[in-house]
Scaffold this active site. Structure first.
Site, short mmCIF file in Angstrom:
data_model
loop_
_atom_site.label_atom_id
_atom_site.label_comp_id
_atom_site.label_asym_id
_atom_site.label_seq_id
_atom_site.Cartn_x
_atom_site.Cartn_y
_atom_site.Cartn_z
N PRO A 110 -12.39 0.29 -0.36
CA PRO A 110 -11.71 -1.17 -0.12
C PRO A 110 -10.20 -1.17 0.39
CG PRO A 110 -11.58 -0.23 -2.49
CD PRO A 110 -12.64 0.88 -1.69
N TYR A 118 1.11 -1.45 0.04
CA TYR A 118 0.19 -0.16 0.00
C TYR A 118 0.98 1.16 -0.08
CZ TYR A 118 -3.96 -3.01 1.53
OH TYR A 118 -4.99 -3.98 1.63
P1 RFL Z 1 -22.75 -8.81 -3.85
O1 RFL Z 1 -21.29 -9.43 -4.00
O2 RFL Z 1 -22.84 -7.44 -4.39
O3 RFL Z 1 -23.80 -9.79 -4.37
C1 RFL Z 1 -24.95 -9.36 -4.07
C2 RFL Z 1 -25.96 -10.11 -5.14
O4 RFL Z 1 -27.46 -9.50 -5.27
C3 RFL Z 1 -27.80 -9.56 -6.60
N1 RFL Z 1 -28.82 -8.73 -6.57
C4 RFL Z 1 -29.93 -9.13 -6.62
N2 RFL Z 1 -30.79 -10.31 -6.81
C5 RFL Z 1 -32.19 -10.41 -7.03
N3 RFL Z 1 -32.85 -9.20 -7.18
C6 RFL Z 1 -32.39 -8.26 -7.02
N4 RFL Z 1 -33.27 -7.16 -6.98
C7 RFL Z 1 -30.88 -8.09 -6.79
N5 RFL Z 1 -30.05 -6.77 -6.58
C8 RFL Z 1 -28.96 -7.34 -6.57
C9 RFL Z 1 -26.34 -9.12 -7.14
O5 RFL Z 1 -26.43 -9.48 -8.73
C10 RFL Z 1 -25.41 -9.85 -6.70
O6 RFL Z 1 -25.13 -11.13 -7.20
O7 RFL Z 1 -22.87 -8.50 -2.02
P2 RFL Z 1 -22.23 -9.43 -0.92
O8 RFL Z 1 -22.74 -10.87 -1.20
O9 RFL Z 1 -22.87 -8.74 0.37
O10 RFL Z 1 -20.70 -9.38 -0.84
C11 RFL Z 1 -20.05 -8.00 -0.91
C12 RFL Z 1 -18.69 -8.22 -1.62
O11 RFL Z 1 -19.06 -8.60 -3.04
C13 RFL Z 1 -18.19 -6.72 -1.55
O12 RFL Z 1 -18.09 -6.35 -0.36
C14 RFL Z 1 -16.49 -6.96 -1.76
O13 RFL Z 1 -16.29 -7.28 -3.17
C15 RFL Z 1 -15.91 -5.53 -1.60
N6 RFL Z 1 -14.59 -5.51 -1.84
C16 RFL Z 1 -13.44 -6.10 -1.27
N7 RFL Z 1 -13.83 -6.77 -0.04
C17 RFL Z 1 -12.97 -7.28 0.92
O14 RFL Z 1 -13.29 -7.74 1.85
N8 RFL Z 1 -11.62 -7.39 0.62
C18 RFL Z 1 -11.21 -6.58 -0.57
O15 RFL Z 1 -9.93 -6.86 -1.00
C19 RFL Z 1 -12.09 -6.09 -1.51
N9 RFL Z 1 -11.75 -5.47 -2.59
C20 RFL Z 1 -13.99 -4.84 -2.97
C21 RFL Z 1 -12.57 -5.05 -3.55
C22 RFL Z 1 -15.01 -4.52 -4.08
C23 RFL Z 1 -14.50 -3.85 -5.29
N10 RFL Z 1 -15.66 -3.47 -6.28
C24 RFL Z 1 -15.50 -3.58 -7.53
C25 RFL Z 1 -16.62 -2.86 -5.65
C26 RFL Z 1 -12.18 -4.48 -4.54
C27 RFL Z 1 -13.16 -3.82 -5.72
C28 RFL Z 1 -12.63 -3.17 -6.72
C1 PHB Z 2 -7.54 -7.11 -4.08
O1 PHB Z 2 -6.54 -8.13 -4.10
O2 PHB Z 2 -8.14 -7.09 -4.95
C2 PHB Z 2 -7.59 -6.04 -2.74
C3 PHB Z 2 -6.66 -6.42 -1.77
C4 PHB Z 2 -6.59 -5.42 -0.80
C5 PHB Z 2 -7.49 -4.47 -0.76
C6 PHB Z 2 -8.46 -4.12 -1.89
C7 PHB Z 2 -8.25 -5.10 -2.71
O3 PHB Z 2 -7.33 -3.61 0.19
#
Ligand code: RFL
Ligand code: PHB
Length: 390
Positions: A289, A198
């Site tokens: 994130p 980071y």
């Molecule tokens: P999700 O994964 O958004 O899943 C929700 C699902 O609900 C569906 N949905 C519906 N289904 C039926 N009817 C409707 N009306 C609906 N509306 C929506 C959607 O299509 C979807 O399939 O939520 P969930 O399960 O709560 O999971 C949360 C995680 O996905 C999210 O917090 C993480 O990805 C965030 N995040 C990270 N979290 C970490 O713990 N470590 C990380 O390193 C990390 N890096 C990131 C991230 C998120 C990122 N983005 C793109 C937001 C890095 C990025 C770039």
């Molecule tokens: C990732 O690998 O996508 C990642 C790792 C650490 C973070 C956010 C994203 O804090």
């Protein structure tokens, strides 16, 4: 049709909750708006806290994780061209595991296929009804047919843009956005680092993560209104080289297979509960994130909610009644950590006044010097990054 628990959304939260319920024989249906291919293609988080790994292990859902996950003992914090290691194992006796959310979703879904779960994709117009009473139901449209699912409980694990949170009357949100975004890439090149980096740099934050020993994941701070079209591959690598560079270290470049820009936001709903409707994961809260907490918070929620539902079917209402309060109490600690990491590591350009911007930057360097120089501060970071108790 009738089931016990109607789960809306097949992200990590919904899919994992299904497995927790299945273990004790509670019936469920999962309704997902998108296609199977779409949810399997979504590249998101990459870091699992030790508590998340432990839960997947307890549920017997860690065979792929055990094989392909990369155990990391710490992270690097970089500023002023110097890299400092924070050793979680030494400081707090805990580790994190690099394992893509994409791989986790794939595995959870494959296990649902194996046990014959009712997971439906491309379901439209999902709506919960009568959750205030004893006989809630969900309506939806699937394969052109109207569907009504009577159930005991409805779980909104439908993410930030889902329908369940807006279905709660009077729900409020506490939130803030940040004046920057992350440009993320996936590149088929072996990581140039052992642990995640980071980095604070005058040109903006940069980070080096990975998905495997062959695939790197890297991020750059960009302005939230920037278009990905303005970021050809050469420009991305040039900025990564500049912001991550340290003397005597080489950042290896490779073909970029995916690139996207994600805005950053902090958001917490005022409640995760309304009658027999419960929210879990991104439906109830979002973090920027930088602390790697979004996926882990979703897992923490469903671990608690799953246990609470199991207790409720066993005749004990207590845990379900306190679910929202307990999950939000943990979430606010996670929020402050994510905000702290974010503000310490990003360049704040919003002030029009150069002296104010310079002051802000120098205090961030001071904060990083304190954090890397004090064992107590390092331990506080390590304890939170590796994960608070579930
Ligand atoms: P999700 O994964 O958004 O899943 C929700 C699902 O609900 C569906 N949905 C519906 N289904 C039926 N009817 C409707 N009306 C609906 N509306 C929506 C959607 O299509 C979807 O399939 O939520 P969930 O399960 O709560 O999971 C949360 C995680 O996905 C999210 O917090 C993480 O990805 C965030 N995040 C990270 N979290 C970490 O713990 N470590 C990380 O390193 C990390 N890096 C990131 C991230 C998120 C990122 N983005 C793109 C937001 C890095 C990025 C770039
Ligand atoms: C990732 O690998 O996508 C990642 C790792 C650490 C973070 C956010 C994203 O804090």
């Amino acid at each position: 049709m009738r089931t016990q628990v109607a789960i809306i959304g097949a992200g990590p939260a919904g899919l994992l909750l299904g497995h927790i319920l299945h273990r004790v024989g509670i019936q469920f249906v999962i309704l997902e708006q998108k296609s199977r291919e779409y949810i399997l293609g979504r590249i998101r988080a990459g870091v699992l806290e030790q508590g998340s790994v432990d839960i997947l292990h307890e549920l017997g859902l860690d065979s792929d994780l055990a094989e392909r996950g990369l155990t990391h003992h710490g992270i690097y914090l970089q500023y002023e061209g110097q890299r400092h290691h924070i050793d979680f194992l030494d400081l707090v006796g805990r580790t994190v595991t690099i394992y893509g959310q994409q791989a986790l979703v794939k595995h959870l879904l494959a296990e649902h296929d194996r046990i014959g779960s009712d997971v439906r994709f491309e379901v439209d117009d999902v709506q919960p009804h009568e959750v205030e009473g004893d006989a809630p139901f969900v309506t939806a449209v699937h394969d052109g047919e109207e569907l009504r699912i009577d159930c005991d409980f409805v779980i909104g694990s439908d993410g930030y843009h889902g329908v369940c949170r807006p279905a709660i009357p009077g729900i409020r949100a506490l939130e803030r956005s940040y004046p920057y975004a992350w440009l993320g890439i996936l590149s088929h090149v072996p990581p140039s680092t052992d642990d995640l980096i980071y980095a604070l740099h005058p040109s903006g934050f940069a980070m080096h993560s990975m998905r495997s020993l062959e695939v790197s994941r890297l991020y750059l701070q960009v302005d939230p209104d920037e278009s990905i079209d303005d970021w050809p591959d050469d420009r991305i690598w040039e900025q990564l080289q500049l912001r991550l560079g340290t003397p005597g270290w080489t950042l290896h470049e490779g073909a970029i297979s995916e690139k996207s820009i994600t805005p950053m936001r902090s958001f917490v709903a005022s409640t995760l509960e309304h009658g027999r409707l419960f929210l879990a994961g991104d439906a109830g809260h979002i973090v920027p994130p930088t602390g790697a907490k979004g996926l882990n918070s979703a897992i923490a929620d469903v671990a608690l909610l799953g246990r609470s539902l199991v207790a409720r079917y066993g005749g004990d209402e207590g845990p379900l009644k306190s679910y929202s309060r307990s999950a939000l109490a943990r979430q606010w600690k996670v929020q402050q950590f994510s905000q702290w990491m974010t503000e310490m590591l990003h360049v704040h350009r919003e002030s029009p006044d150069e002296a104010t911007r310079a002051f802000r930057y120098r205090t961030q360097v001071g904060q990083l010097e304190y954090t890397t120089g004090s064992r107590h501060a390092q331990a506080a970071l390590a304890e939170q990054y590796a994960g608070l108790p579930f």
